[in-house]
Design a protein around this motif. Structure first.
Motif, mmCIF file in Angstrom:
data_model
loop_
_atom_site.group_PDB
_atom_site.id
_atom_site.type_symbol
_atom_site.label_atom_id
_atom_site.label_comp_id
_atom_site.label_asym_id
_atom_site.label_seq_id
_atom_site.Cartn_x
_atom_site.Cartn_y
_atom_site.Cartn_z
ATOM 1 N N ILE A 81 21.688 -20.804 12.487
ATOM 2 C CA ILE A 81 22.355 -20.516 13.775
ATOM 3 C C ILE A 81 22.520 -21.767 14.635
ATOM 4 O O ILE A 81 23.342 -21.784 15.539
ATOM 5 C CB ILE A 81 21.613 -19.412 14.558
ATOM 6 N N ASN A 82 21.727 -22.812 14.345
ATOM 7 C CA ASN A 82 21.872 -24.058 15.103
ATOM 8 C C ASN A 82 22.744 -25.081 14.388
ATOM 9 O O ASN A 82 22.867 -26.220 14.852
ATOM 10 C CB ASN A 82 20.498 -24.680 15.378
ATOM 11 N N HIS A 83 23.333 -24.679 13.265
ATOM 12 C CA HIS A 83 24.254 -25.587 12.570
ATOM 13 C C HIS A 83 25.441 -25.873 13.497
ATOM 14 O O HIS A 83 25.941 -24.980 14.180
ATOM 15 C CB HIS A 83 24.734 -24.950 11.269
ATOM 16 N N PRO A 84 25.883 -27.132 13.557
ATOM 17 C CA PRO A 84 26.965 -27.479 14.499
ATOM 18 C C PRO A 84 28.207 -26.600 14.383
ATOM 19 O O PRO A 84 28.810 -26.252 15.411
ATOM 20 C CB PRO A 84 27.290 -28.929 14.127
ATOM 21 N N VAL A 85 28.603 -26.225 13.174
ATOM 22 C CA VAL A 85 29.802 -25.380 13.014
ATOM 23 C C VAL A 85 29.557 -24.000 13.599
ATOM 24 O O VAL A 85 30.415 -23.433 14.292
ATOM 25 C CB VAL A 85 30.202 -25.289 11.533
ATOM 26 N N ILE A 86 28.369 -23.431 13.339
ATOM 27 C CA ILE A 86 28.041 -22.111 13.890
ATOM 28 C C ILE A 86 27.991 -22.180 15.417
ATOM 29 O O ILE A 86 28.510 -21.299 16.113
ATOM 30 C CB ILE A 86 26.692 -21.616 13.325
ATOM 31 N N GLN A 87 27.365 -23.232 15.937
ATOM 32 C CA GLN A 87 27.294 -23.395 17.390
ATOM 33 C C GLN A 87 28.692 -23.472 18.000
ATOM 34 O O GLN A 87 28.947 -22.923 19.070
ATOM 35 C CB GLN A 87 26.517 -24.671 17.716
ATOM 36 N N LYS A 88 29.586 -24.143 17.284
ATOM 37 C CA LYS A 88 30.937 -24.346 17.828
ATOM 38 C C LYS A 88 31.729 -23.044 17.870
ATOM 39 O O LYS A 88 32.336 -22.706 18.889
ATOM 40 C CB LYS A 88 31.667 -25.385 16.982
ATOM 41 N N ILE A 89 31.707 -22.295 16.771
ATOM 42 C CA ILE A 89 32.561 -21.094 16.731
ATOM 43 C C ILE A 89 31.982 -19.953 17.559
ATOM 44 O O ILE A 89 32.709 -19.054 17.984
ATOM 45 C CB ILE A 89 32.818 -20.625 15.283
ATOM 46 N N THR A 90 30.651 -19.964 17.794
ATOM 47 C CA THR A 90 30.057 -18.914 18.626
ATOM 48 C C THR A 90 29.943 -19.349 20.079
ATOM 49 O O THR A 90 29.453 -18.587 20.909
ATOM 50 C CB THR A 90 28.648 -18.543 18.111
ATOM 51 N N ARG A 91 30.401 -20.589 20.351
ATOM 52 C CA ARG A 91 30.299 -21.152 21.705
ATOM 53 C C ARG A 91 28.863 -21.047 22.222
ATOM 54 O O ARG A 91 28.596 -20.639 23.344
ATOM 55 C CB ARG A 91 31.270 -20.458 22.663
ATOM 56 N N ARG A 92 27.941 -21.375 21.320
ATOM 57 C CA ARG A 92 26.503 -21.414 21.587
ATOM 58 C C ARG A 92 25.916 -20.046 21.924
ATOM 59 O O ARG A 92 24.806 -19.954 22.473
ATOM 60 C CB ARG A 92 26.175 -22.425 22.685
ATOM 61 N N THR B 192 29.074 -12.531 17.680
ATOM 62 C CA THR B 192 28.228 -13.022 16.581
ATOM 63 C C THR B 192 27.797 -11.930 15.603
ATOM 64 O O THR B 192 27.180 -12.249 14.590
ATOM 65 C CB THR B 192 26.958 -13.676 17.148
ATOM 66 N N LYS B 193 28.121 -10.678 15.866
ATOM 67 C CA LYS B 193 27.606 -9.605 15.021
ATOM 68 C C LYS B 193 28.035 -9.758 13.568
ATOM 69 O O LYS B 193 27.212 -9.696 12.647
ATOM 70 C CB LYS B 193 28.071 -8.246 15.563
ATOM 71 N N ARG B 194 29.331 -9.963 13.332
ATOM 72 C CA ARG B 194 29.807 -10.069 11.953
ATOM 73 C C ARG B 194 29.238 -11.316 11.285
ATOM 74 O O ARG B 194 28.899 -11.296 10.093
ATOM 75 C CB ARG B 194 31.340 -10.107 11.912
ATOM 76 N N LEU B 195 29.093 -12.383 12.043
ATOM 77 C CA LEU B 195 28.511 -13.606 11.506
ATOM 78 C C LEU B 195 27.079 -13.356 11.040
ATOM 79 O O LEU B 195 26.689 -13.753 9.928
ATOM 80 C CB LEU B 195 28.528 -14.697 12.583
ATOM 81 N N TYR B 196 26.290 -12.672 11.874
ATOM 82 C CA TYR B 196 24.902 -12.387 11.508
ATOM 83 C C TYR B 196 24.830 -11.450 10.305
ATOM 84 O O TYR B 196 23.929 -11.576 9.465
ATOM 85 C CB TYR B 196 24.155 -11.770 12.693
#
Length: 918
Positions: free
Chosen positions: A363-374, A404-408
């Protein structure tokens, strides 16, 4: 400088035959691109381009087979293996893959060198029979299986060949063997003249093809031979060329057409030793920054170690407008690749709940942080707040927002150890990430995602065609193999700007300026490591290449780079230890020992400028703002811990109490020592709070002993985590906490059984009191929490609990001046006496009392009383009574300390803390 390709093309263009009628065969596709470019420059009239092939493509064309990659070959091999092996003896794919990759390499070598596989494997089986470790006539089942494996190698080989042949597929060695077998048919059908350019070390199949085409007068071979090496019988550079000249029938009457003398010409060679790989990259940038634009066009930076690509790219100076990278970027090094790798690794060994470090890494990966807007930060906060070591999928999804639901779900839902589901989930994750990225700002990341998408497509096709992968762990192994072999090509103008390449990409190419990095043993040459089941003696007997021949190949590549160059920088790592380190290459020593008359060789070491780091201790002046903050602290009250922190190191006091800097809130994976202390303190507070103002009864203590497990469990839930402590260090610490409290209560029971009377007066009482300091123009207060005040047989005791080990000598003082200066020796007496001062303000001491520590690691010594030692001629005399006079002496030192803290002219000076020796 005239390049070798230029010389060959000049020769051919001077002939009456049209250039379009030729077929050019080169060692690599990269060399073919340069040939086309040079041909366009030399041609004076329009013409159709000739056919240009790499040697691998040419072999495929002759053989009529399509070459497969290593992973597909491995899957095909497993199918062949299962057909040759009884079901009860068949190994699973994971075990098979661990040895099959090596065996495929050996199959490849056997075919490339046209070895009779039956005699070869028979010889190998006999060697293993001789070498096996038992002298008994009867073999154990383990030995039988071991020897059976070696005897079945011909069967595995035949089955794999038959299986691939039916599909018109082949691994590389098989392609070469078939090409050598079908070269006669190709010659009969062929009408074009073939030109072979720039070859050196040929396998036996290639030698067969070359010789047959030369004898049929359908080919010419242009060897890039230099007389400096060719005439030297001992030099490895021409090892292969000299062998061809002696053994090929064609050359018995027709010697090589041209042997150049380029290496003997004037050259400026600089051998530069630099510590560390990053030092080499920075030095390359420095060299390039001094080059004029016209020289950069004639320069190649060649990486002996291709992992230096990114450091070199990041070190290029501003004057490099264009750079052509021929080697491609390894997909395994792309940041987004680590996300997918981590997910596969995490799901390959599911444990029911997910380990918090795995979750936070995703969840702290830069790409994940970017698309979820932190937005994924809320889950991190939940994990830290509740100190969750293992987290269920349900808990993760409860923290999910709409964004973030679908991502999780894609990342943390159970994949059921199903490889097909894993690939589907990861493919959907690729699309999910793609949809959240900006096409303009995230071009590079999107390119990497596209390459990963192609890789998962390939994995999906493999799963559909082959049923070998039965677990996510197996899928993870194959994924790593595919990623490690996949490169992302750089786009640009291939013939302009700086050329940046690996050693193999430099074949046939010539440059005026060459910068070669990592010229170390183990890199150039690569060394003796060999991923093969075939021993050295057997390779030698069948003329298979050993490390000797591989060293000769590296020698050829190295010297070819220098052959037509004028300015050469040979850079090596001077560090003898660490990653990719070692002594400088033997090739450098060889250049020095066999120095040509016109070669100007310089050898020196470059050491980066490292500024001296002084060990000066920090000094923080007391500004008006700092003084204002000190006044606030004084008004709220100085605590014993704050004052002892100042004694230990004023800089720590400044950070914690003036700036208010707290330790970063992190997940406490293993119970910390302060958490253990809090658990024990609060458990005892729970028991003793109910007895406040009363005399402790034996039955109360016995009941408390029974309640210890449940109370300790409750305290750990409150102060550590709600998850049960079932295993590992935390279980041990949980048991330690129970034992501490149990042992303490049993000590109390024994005291009462001896006839002692214990009356609890105060428990965890938070006290404050004014502490006038005449030298200061503002009020000063003291505050603190006394763990316990009791009365033992009528004598009042002030008790401080310590879960660590404390000895009696740590609660004694001799000179009052030391109590506010030596933290290690006197911090505990300082705290004890401050609690006594606080208590004296609320309940003035009329009779002597005792103050001290109960150490849970030193319970056998009981209550450790504070003592003032008075040294006399007869020895030290101890006084353990706390009296008004003693407290007045203590307050003098306490005032001095507080005045020092508040003095605007005394800065916060850092103390050098001595580290504990282990």
């Amino acid at each position: 400088m005239t390049s070798f390709i230029n010389q060959v093309l000049t020769d051919i263009l001077a002939r009456p035959t049209s250039i379009s009628d030729y077929t050019f065969i080169l060692p690599s596709k990269r060399a073919g691109s340069f040939l086309i470019h040079e041909l366009g420059r030399l041609s004076k009239s329009p013409a159709f381009a000739p056919k240009i092939l790499s040697i691998e493509d040419f072999a495929e064309e002759i053989a009529g087979l399509k070459s497969v990659d290593n992973v597909t070959a491995l899957f095909e091999f497993y199918s062949a293996y299962k057909k040759c092996t009884p079901a009860e003896q068949t190994e699973n794919f994971d075990t098979f893959a661990s040895w099959a990759q090596i065996l495929l390499y050996d199959f490849n070598e056997i075919d490339r060198y046209l070895i009779d596989y039956k005699s070869f494997f028979g010889y190998l089986a006999n060697i293993q029979e001789v070498n096996h470790w038992s002298l008994n006539d009867e073999k154990t089942p383990l030995m039988e299986n071991y020897l059976t494996f070696w005897n079945k190698l011909p069967e595995y080989y035949e089955q794999l060949q038959e299986q691939l042949q039916k599909k018109d597929l082949a691994y590389q060695g098989m392609v070469y063997r078939r090409a050598s077998e079908r070269i006669s048919d190709y010659i009969l059908k062929n009408e074009s003249q073939h030109i072979f350019i720039g070859f050196n070390a040929l396998n036996n199949a290639e030698q067969e093809i070359f010789q047959r085409m030369l004898e049929a007068e359908q080919a010419e071979v242009f060897w890039d031979a230099d007389e400096s090496f060719f005439k030297d019988e001992q030099h490895d550079v021409s090892l292969f060329l000299r062998n061809y000249l002696k053994t090929w029938p064609f050359y018995r009457e027709k010697p090589f057409k041209k042997v150049s003398a380029e290496f003997q010409k004037e050259k400026n060679i600089k051998m530069v030793g630099i510590p560390k790989n990053i030092g080499q990259a920075k030095y390359v940038g420095e060299l390039l920054s001094k080059m004029p634009p016209e020289e950069i066009q004639r320069t190649a930076v060649v990486l002996g170690d291709e992992s230096l690509l990114l450091p070199v790219l990041n070190s290029l100076p501003p004057n490099i407008d264009e750079v052509n990278v021929t080697m491609g970027f390894a997909l395994k090094n792309a940041p987004v690749t680590f996300l997918f790798e981590h997910l596969l690794k995490m799901h390959s060994s599911p444990q029911g709940d997910w380990y918090f470090k795995d979750i936070t890494a995703i969840i702290n990966h830069p790409v994940i942080q970017k698309i979820t807007r932190r937005a994924s930060g809320s889950l991190s906060e939940k994990i830290k707040k509740d100190n969750l070591i293992y987290v269920s999928s349900e808990t993760i999804l409860q923290q999910a927002s709409e964004n973030t639901k679908r991502l999780y779900e894609l990342c943390f839902e159970d994949w059921g150890n199903d490889p097909r589901k894993a690939v589907d989930q990861l493919q959907e994750l690729v699309y999910f990430l793609k949809s959240g990225l900006d096409p303009e700002k995230d071009k590079i990341t999107l390119e990497f995602l596209y390459q990963i998408h192609l890789l998962f497509n390939k994995l999906n096709n493999l799963l559909l065609e082959y049923k070998h992968i039965s677990s996510i762990k197996s899928l993870f192994t194959i994924y790593k193999d595919l990623v490690s072999a996949h490169t992302v090509d750089f786009r640009g103008k291939p013939f302009s700007g700086l050329q940046l390449m690996g050693v193999l990409e430099s074949r046939v190419l010539d440059f005026r300026n060459v910068i070669l990095l990592s010229v170390n043993e183990g890199v150039l040459p690569a060394g003796k490591s060999s991923n093969s089941f075939v021993p050295f003696d057997l390779k030698s007997a069948y003329n298979l290449p050993t490390f000797k021949e591989k060293d000769a190949i590296y020698s050829y590549h190295f010297h070819h780079l220098l052959q037509r160059a004028t300015n050469v920088h040979l850079i090596y790592n001077t560090e003898s230890d660490g990653l990719n380190a070692g002594e400088k290459s033997r090739f450098l020593l060889q250049l020095e020992m066999e120095k040509q008359p016109l070669h100007n060789i310089e050898s020196y070491t470059v050491i980066p400028k490292v500024p001296a780091i002084t060990g000066e201790l920090k000094v923080i002046p007391k500004t008006p703002e700092v003084l204002e903050r000190i006044k606030e602290l004084a008004y709220r009250g100085f605590s014993p811990s704050a004052l002892t922190t100042y004694i230990r190191n004023p800089l720590d006091f400044y950070k914690q109490y003036i700036l208010g800097i707290k330790e970063r809130d992190e997940v406490e994976e293993t119970v910390a020592y302060n958490t253990l202390g809090t658990v024990v303190h609060d458990a005892l507070e729970t028991f003793y709070k109910g007895w406040e103002g009363k005399e402790i009864r034996l039955e109360d203590l016995e009941k408390a002993v029974q309640d210890v497990p449940s109370e300790i469990k409750k305290q750990f839930r409150e102060h550590y985590t709600s998850a049960p402590l079932k295993n590992g260090k935390n279980l041990l610490i949980y048991e330690v906490a129970k034992r501490y409290v149990n042992n303490f209560l049993k000590t109390e029971i024994r005291n009462i059984q001896k006839g002692n009377s214990i009356r609890i007066l105060q428990v965890e009482n938070k006290l404050t009191c004014p502490f006038p300091v005449e030298e200061l123009p503002f009020p000063v207060n003291l505050k603190g929490t006394v763990d316990r005040v009791d009365s033992l047989n009528g004598k009042v005791r002030i008790i401080d609990y310590k879960t660590g080990k404390v000895e009696q000598n740590k609660v004694e003082i001799v000179d009052w001046e030391d109590i506010s200066s030596d933290y290690d020796k006197y911090s505990k007496p300082f705290q004890i006496l401050m609690y006594a001062c606080l208590l004296d303000h609320h309940q003035p001491i009329s009779e002597p009392v005792e103050a001290g520590i109960i150490s849970f690691k030193n319970l056998q010594n009981g209550f450790l009383k504070f003592s003032k030692k008075d040294k006399s001629g007869r020895g030290a005399v101890k006084n353990s009574d706390i009296t008004k006079d003693l407290l007045e002496d203590y307050k003098i030192e306490l005032k001095k300390l507080i005045v020092e803290i508040c003095d605007p002219n005394i800065p916060f000076e850092e103390k050098e803390i001595k580290q504990n020796a282990w």
